[in-house]
Design a protein around this motif. Structure first.
Motif, PDB file in Angstrom:
ATOM      1  N   TRP A 133      35.353  15.456  52.795  1.00  0.00           N
ATOM      2  CA  TRP A 133      34.990  14.483  51.756  1.00  0.00           C
ATOM      3  C   TRP A 133      36.096  14.338  50.714  1.00  0.00           C
ATOM      4  O   TRP A 133      35.861  13.854  49.614  1.00  0.00           O
ATOM      5  CB  TRP A 133      33.665  14.848  51.080  1.00  0.00           C
ATOM      6  N   LEU A 134      37.323  14.734  51.086  1.00  0.00           N
ATOM      7  CA  LEU A 134      38.432  14.678  50.149  1.00  0.00           C
ATOM      8  C   LEU A 134      39.641  13.938  50.709  1.00  0.00           C
ATOM      9  O   LEU A 134      40.392  13.311  49.967  1.00  0.00           O
ATOM     10  CB  LEU A 134      38.839  16.096  49.733  1.00  0.00           C
ATOM     11  N   ILE A 135      39.852  14.012  52.020  1.00  0.00           N
ATOM     12  CA  ILE A 135      40.980  13.330  52.652  1.00  0.00           C
ATOM     13  C   ILE A 135      40.497  12.577  53.885  1.00  0.00           C
ATOM     14  O   ILE A 135      39.394  12.807  54.386  1.00  0.00           O
ATOM     15  CB  ILE A 135      42.102  14.311  53.057  1.00  0.00           C
ATOM     16  N   GLY A 136      41.347  11.680  54.383  1.00  0.00           N
ATOM     17  CA  GLY A 136      41.056  10.980  55.630  1.00  0.00           C
ATOM     18  C   GLY A 136      40.925   9.478  55.452  1.00  0.00           C
ATOM     19  O   GLY A 136      40.799   8.959  54.340  1.00  0.00           O
ATOM     20  N   ALA A 137      40.967   8.768  56.586  1.00  0.00           N
ATOM     21  CA  ALA A 137      40.834   7.315  56.590  1.00  0.00           C
ATOM     22  C   ALA A 137      40.528   6.861  58.001  1.00  0.00           C
ATOM     23  O   ALA A 137      40.850   7.558  58.978  1.00  0.00           O
ATOM     24  CB  ALA A 137      42.117   6.649  56.088  1.00  0.00           C
ATOM     25  N   GLY A 138      39.931   5.700  58.110  1.00  0.00           N
ATOM     26  CA  GLY A 138      39.599   5.168  59.425  1.00  0.00           C
ATOM     27  C   GLY A 138      40.816   4.919  60.287  1.00  0.00           C
ATOM     28  O   GLY A 138      40.756   5.063  61.517  1.00  0.00           O
ATOM     29  N   LEU A 139      41.962   4.566  59.681  1.00  0.00           N
ATOM     30  CA  LEU A 139      43.140   4.225  60.467  1.00  0.00           C
ATOM     31  C   LEU A 139      43.750   5.409  61.196  1.00  0.00           C
ATOM     32  O   LEU A 139      44.622   5.243  62.051  1.00  0.00           O
ATOM     33  CB  LEU A 139      44.192   3.531  59.593  1.00  0.00           C
ATOM     34  N   GLN A 140      43.327   6.628  60.866  1.00  0.00           N
ATOM     35  CA  GLN A 140      43.830   7.794  61.589  1.00  0.00           C
ATOM     36  C   GLN A 140      43.309   7.844  63.018  1.00  0.00           C
ATOM     37  O   GLN A 140      43.869   8.568  63.852  1.00  0.00           O
ATOM     38  CB  GLN A 140      43.403   9.081  60.885  1.00  0.00           C
ATOM     39  N   TYR A 141      42.247   7.099  63.311  1.00  0.00           N
ATOM     40  CA  TYR A 141      41.545   7.240  64.589  1.00  0.00           C
ATOM     41  C   TYR A 141      41.628   5.911  65.340  1.00  0.00           C
ATOM     42  O   TYR A 141      40.799   5.030  65.201  1.00  0.00           O
ATOM     43  CB  TYR A 141      40.093   7.674  64.330  1.00  0.00           C
ATOM     44  N   PHE A 142      42.671   5.796  66.138  1.00  0.00           N
ATOM     45  CA  PHE A 142      43.034   4.567  66.828  1.00  0.00           C
ATOM     46  C   PHE A 142      42.060   4.291  67.967  1.00  0.00           C
ATOM     47  O   PHE A 142      41.856   5.130  68.849  1.00  0.00           O
ATOM     48  CB  PHE A 142      44.463   4.719  67.341  1.00  0.00           C
ATOM     49  N   GLY A 143      41.455   3.100  67.945  1.00  0.00           N
ATOM     50  CA  GLY A 143      40.470   2.745  68.964  1.00  0.00           C
ATOM     51  C   GLY A 143      40.984   1.827  70.043  1.00  0.00           C
ATOM     52  O   GLY A 143      40.209   1.295  70.843  1.00  0.00           O
ATOM     53  N   GLY A 144      42.332   1.635  70.108  1.00  0.00           N
ATOM     54  CA  GLY A 144      42.899   0.696  71.057  1.00  0.00           C
ATOM     55  C   GLY A 144      42.768   1.094  72.508  1.00  0.00           C
ATOM     56  O   GLY A 144      42.898   0.248  73.395  1.00  0.00           O
ATOM     57  N   LEU A 145      42.531   2.361  72.788  1.00  0.00           N
ATOM     58  CA  LEU A 145      42.264   2.792  74.162  1.00  0.00           C
ATOM     59  C   LEU A 145      40.773   2.969  74.396  1.00  0.00           C
ATOM     60  O   LEU A 145      40.254   2.566  75.439  1.00  0.00           O
ATOM     61  CB  LEU A 145      43.010   4.099  74.469  1.00  0.00           C
ATOM     62  N   LEU A 146      40.083   3.574  73.447  1.00  0.00           N
ATOM     63  CA  LEU A 146      38.659   3.858  73.633  1.00  0.00           C
ATOM     64  C   LEU A 146      37.876   2.583  73.938  1.00  0.00           C
ATOM     65  O   LEU A 146      37.024   2.568  74.839  1.00  0.00           O
ATOM     66  CB  LEU A 146      38.097   4.523  72.377  1.00  0.00           C
ATOM     67  N   ALA A 147      38.147   1.501  73.229  1.00  0.00           N
ATOM     68  CA  ALA A 147      37.364   0.273  73.401  1.00  0.00           C
ATOM     69  C   ALA A 147      37.510  -0.316  74.800  1.00  0.00           C
ATOM     70  O   ALA A 147      36.506  -0.529  75.494  1.00  0.00           O
ATOM     71  CB  ALA A 147      37.740  -0.736  72.326  1.00  0.00           C
ATOM     72  N   PRO A 148      38.739  -0.596  75.274  1.00  0.00           N
ATOM     73  CA  PRO A 148      38.830  -1.191  76.608  1.00  0.00           C
ATOM     74  C   PRO A 148      38.529  -0.206  77.736  1.00  0.00           C
ATOM     75  O   PRO A 148      37.966  -0.595  78.771  1.00  0.00           O
ATOM     76  CB  PRO A 148      40.279  -1.684  76.679  1.00  0.00           C
ATOM     77  N   PHE A 149      38.889   1.069  77.543  1.00  0.00           N
ATOM     78  CA  PHE A 149      38.605   2.060  78.590  1.00  0.00           C
ATOM     79  C   PHE A 149      37.104   2.182  78.825  1.00  0.00           C
ATOM     80  O   PHE A 149      36.640   2.182  79.960  1.00  0.00           O
ATOM     81  CB  PHE A 149      39.187   3.423  78.199  1.00  0.00           C
ATOM     82  N   SER A 527      36.221  13.142  78.491  1.00  0.00           N
ATOM     83  CA  SER A 527      35.601  13.045  77.173  1.00  0.00           C
ATOM     84  C   SER A 527      35.295  11.599  76.813  1.00  0.00           C
ATOM     85  O   SER A 527      34.202  11.281  76.310  1.00  0.00           O
ATOM     86  CB  SER A 527      36.534  13.659  76.109  1.00  0.00           C
ATOM     87  N   MET A 528      36.257  10.714  77.043  1.00  0.00           N
ATOM     88  CA  MET A 528      36.043   9.301  76.738  1.00  0.00           C
ATOM     89  C   MET A 528      34.922   8.713  77.595  1.00  0.00           C
ATOM     90  O   MET A 528      34.116   7.905  77.117  1.00  0.00           O
ATOM     91  CB  MET A 528      37.331   8.520  76.952  1.00  0.00           C
ATOM     92  N   THR A 529      34.879   9.132  78.842  1.00  0.00           N
ATOM     93  CA  THR A 529      33.821   8.645  79.739  1.00  0.00           C
ATOM     94  C   THR A 529      32.450   9.117  79.270  1.00  0.00           C
ATOM     95  O   THR A 529      31.497   8.332  79.205  1.00  0.00           O
ATOM     96  CB  THR A 529      34.086   9.121  81.178  1.00  0.00           C
ATOM     97  N   TYR A 530      32.340  10.407  78.935  1.00  0.00           N
ATOM     98  CA  TYR A 530      31.057  10.946  78.480  1.00  0.00           C
ATOM     99  C   TYR A 530      30.576  10.220  77.218  1.00  0.00           C
ATOM    100  O   TYR A 530      29.422   9.804  77.114  1.00  0.00           O
ATOM    101  CB  TYR A 530      31.174  12.441  78.177  1.00  0.00           C
ATOM    102  N   PHE A 531      31.468  10.081  76.247  1.00  0.00           N
ATOM    103  CA  PHE A 531      31.059   9.515  74.965  1.00  0.00           C
ATOM    104  C   PHE A 531      30.705   8.030  75.090  1.00  0.00           C
ATOM    105  O   PHE A 531      29.723   7.574  74.502  1.00  0.00           O
ATOM    106  CB  PHE A 531      32.161   9.726  73.920  1.00  0.00           C
ATOM    107  N   THR A 532      31.508   7.266  75.811  1.00  0.00           N
ATOM    108  CA  THR A 532      31.208   5.839  75.925  1.00  0.00           C
ATOM    109  C   THR A 532      29.998   5.592  76.824  1.00  0.00           C
ATOM    110  O   THR A 532      29.209   4.674  76.567  1.00  0.00           O
ATOM    111  CB  THR A 532      32.427   5.057  76.433  1.00  0.00           C
TER     112      THR A 532
END
Length: 538
Positions: A133-149, A527-532
């Motif tokens: 709750w002190l550091i971080g941002a959404g842009l650290q977590y790139f979704g360019g592979l997760l979405a199409p995969f 991991s990506m398969t399980y989560f999606t």
């Protein structure tokens, strides 16, 4: 190769517009290679969902933005929310060509990544980042592979951090938890607009890790978000609000949080002749609104390293608090009372809770190492027997508040290390890390899973244990293989993106992947398969 705002984007293929209830939004069409294939995706970065939180809006609940006039260019990220600079240099090595390290209070935005095919309506995955709750941002977590995969729509969000998100005075002047109202507004934006990006607003999974894992489970039980149709499934990784009240990650006591606010006011010299004791919370908050974001952060440092002129020393930790609104009662009680609407809502969501084998190393690094260094116990932080039993355990579990716990921890975790003929100090250190893993993460995870199962609702329950030694995040200390956050790299597919890292970062990107193995890539794919699949089918 294309260029956006002077930034080279080797993945740029073109642009795409969508018309939404929020207005017309322009994004980019890009591609990425992984698993021997090229994946195409649309990216809509930095879509504002709330107005600037600076000035008079600081510490207040978020105000929705007006409908966009003209075409909103969502082709680069907005500011990340104000935070210490800790970690940005490391985190800038991403597969996202538009990553930046700008921060500012006009930061409440979200980003959407989608597959490029416009066929069936797709499940949606909304990521709430961690960072204490002190550091971080959404842009650290790139979704360019997760979405199409995974053939899903991926959303990441920014929300206020530290004092900006959790300042609390115990009254309406600073009610606390405004970060949760940021997240709530973002989830409502997704509900109202995601269909125009090809997403199904009735098939939303919220997922997050560490503080983000706590946050997604908090939404699953808060009466303001649970049962409101904002999500169907939850993945709570290495952090859970659905845990015993005694869990150290749980809410800060309201009185203690108000003291932290007062201490910040003292450090920022708000105790003037009009409010010498800072007892007037309205004047205190008004004063804090005049201070620069940089000074607010300097006196709320992640490691408790404050300026020399600080009146009050030590870490000022702004965290979720029992505010009477988002948390009307303690979360431990919200899911015990069947008459609460939140109880009825939580039992019917699908729920995954996960931990890693070495989760507790983050607590050792952030809380225990600073305690060891003044005692001249330095890297590799081997802990002598006398110091462990006479100083460290009594300090961590004081008898005044935790009678008998220090001795119990020693008997359960430390005794074998004490008896070891060799490497006893190292084993003592690792035994303590295992105790911290269990105390902060495993007990919370097991409790959350057991609670959900015991409700006997429509929702399904899973518990996930990750113990792969992630080569890009190798363990430093501890008995387990997987450090806190190691699993995140795999569920976003980072080990499979080597070509893209090299294209963006050259030799620096290549060096990051020298130790990546085919097993790392296989685990990323799994991991990506399980989560999606979970997001799509439960």
């Amino acid at each position: 190769m294309g260029q956006l705002f002077g930034v080279d984007n080797p993945f740029l293929m073109g642009y795409n517009e969508v018309t939404t209830g929020a207005g017309t939004i322009q994004g980019t069409k890009e591609n990425i290679t992984a698993f021997g294939k090229t994946y195409e995706y649309f990216a809509y970065r930095g879509i504002r969902y709330a107005k600037d939180t600076g000035g008079a809006n600081r510490f207040k609940k978020p105000i929705p933005v007006d409908k966009f006039s003209g075409v909103y260019k969502a082709t680069e990220y907005t500011n990340s929310c104000p935070q210490p600079s800790f970690g940005w240099d490391l985190l800038s090595i991403t597969a996202d060509p538009m990553f930046n390290t700008r921060t500012g209070e006009d930061c409440l935005s979200l980003s959407v990544f989608t597959p490029t095919d416009k066929g069936t309506t797709k499940a949606v995955m909304v990521w709430i980042h961690g960072g204490g709750w002190l550091i971080g941002a959404g842009l650290q977590y790139f979704g360019g592979l997760l979405a199409p995969f995974g053939d899903v729509v991926y959303v990441s969000i920014n929300f206020r951090l530290g004092p900006f998100g959790f300042l609390y005075t115990g009254d309406s002047n600073a009610p606390g938890n405004v970060a949760y109202f940021d997240q709530l507004l973002a989830l409502k934006w997704v509900k109202d607009n995601i269909k125009d990006f090809g997403g199904d607003p009735d098939m939303v999974t919220i997922f997050g890790e560490s503080a983000g894992g706590y946050d997604v489970s908090a939404h699953a039980i808060s009466p303001l978000s649970a049962g409101k149709g904002l999500f169907k499934r939850v993945i709570s990784m290495s952090g859970s609000a659905v845990s015993p009240k005694e869990n150290p990650m749980n809410l800060v006591n309201g009185a203690a949080s108000a003291v932290i606010t007062r201490n910040l006011g003292l450090n920022l010299r708000c105790n003037d002749t009009n409010n010498p004791t800072l007892s007037n919370s309205k004047l205190l908050v008004a004063c804090l609104r005049t201070k620069s974001a940089e000074d607010m952060i300097r006196y709320t440092d992640i490691n408790g390293v404050l300026p020399k002129d600080a009146v009050v020393k030590g870490l000022l930790s702004f965290r979720p608090v029992l505010d009477g609104e988002f948390f009307p009662v303690h979360p431990a009680y919200l899911i015990q009372n069947k008459s609460f609407a939140a109880y009825q809502a939580f039992k019917d969501v699908d729920f995954i809770v996960s931990v890693t084998s070495n989760d507790g190393e983050i607590i050792f690094s952030s809380a225990i190492i600073p305690f060891l260094m003044p005692a001249n116990i330095h890297h590799p932080f081997l802990i002598p027997k006398d110091f462990m039993h006479k100083t460290l355990l009594p300090a961590a579990y004081p008898s005044s508040t935790h009678p008998g716990v220090a001795m119990a921890v020693a008997q359960e975790y430390i005794v074998d290390a004490d008896l070891a003929a060799t490497n006893s100090s190292l084993r003592r250190r690792d035994a303590l890390i295992q105790a911290l893993t269990d105390q902060y993460f495993v007990t919370a995870g097991i409790s959350a899973a057991q609670t959900h199962v015991g409700m006997e609702g429509k929702g399904k329950t899973w518990m996930l244990y990750f113990d792969h030694n992630a080569s890009i995040f190798p363990k430093v200390y501890g008995p387990g293989n997987a450090n806190h956050g190691a699993d995140v790299a795999y569920c976003f597919g980072f080990p499979a993106m080597a070509d893209n890292f090299v294209k963006l970062h050259g030799a620096k990107g290549q060096a990051l992947f020298t130790s990546i193995t085919t097993r790392d890539v296989d685990i990323a794919k799994a991991s990506m398969t399980y989560f999606t699949n979970y997001a799509k089918f439960g």
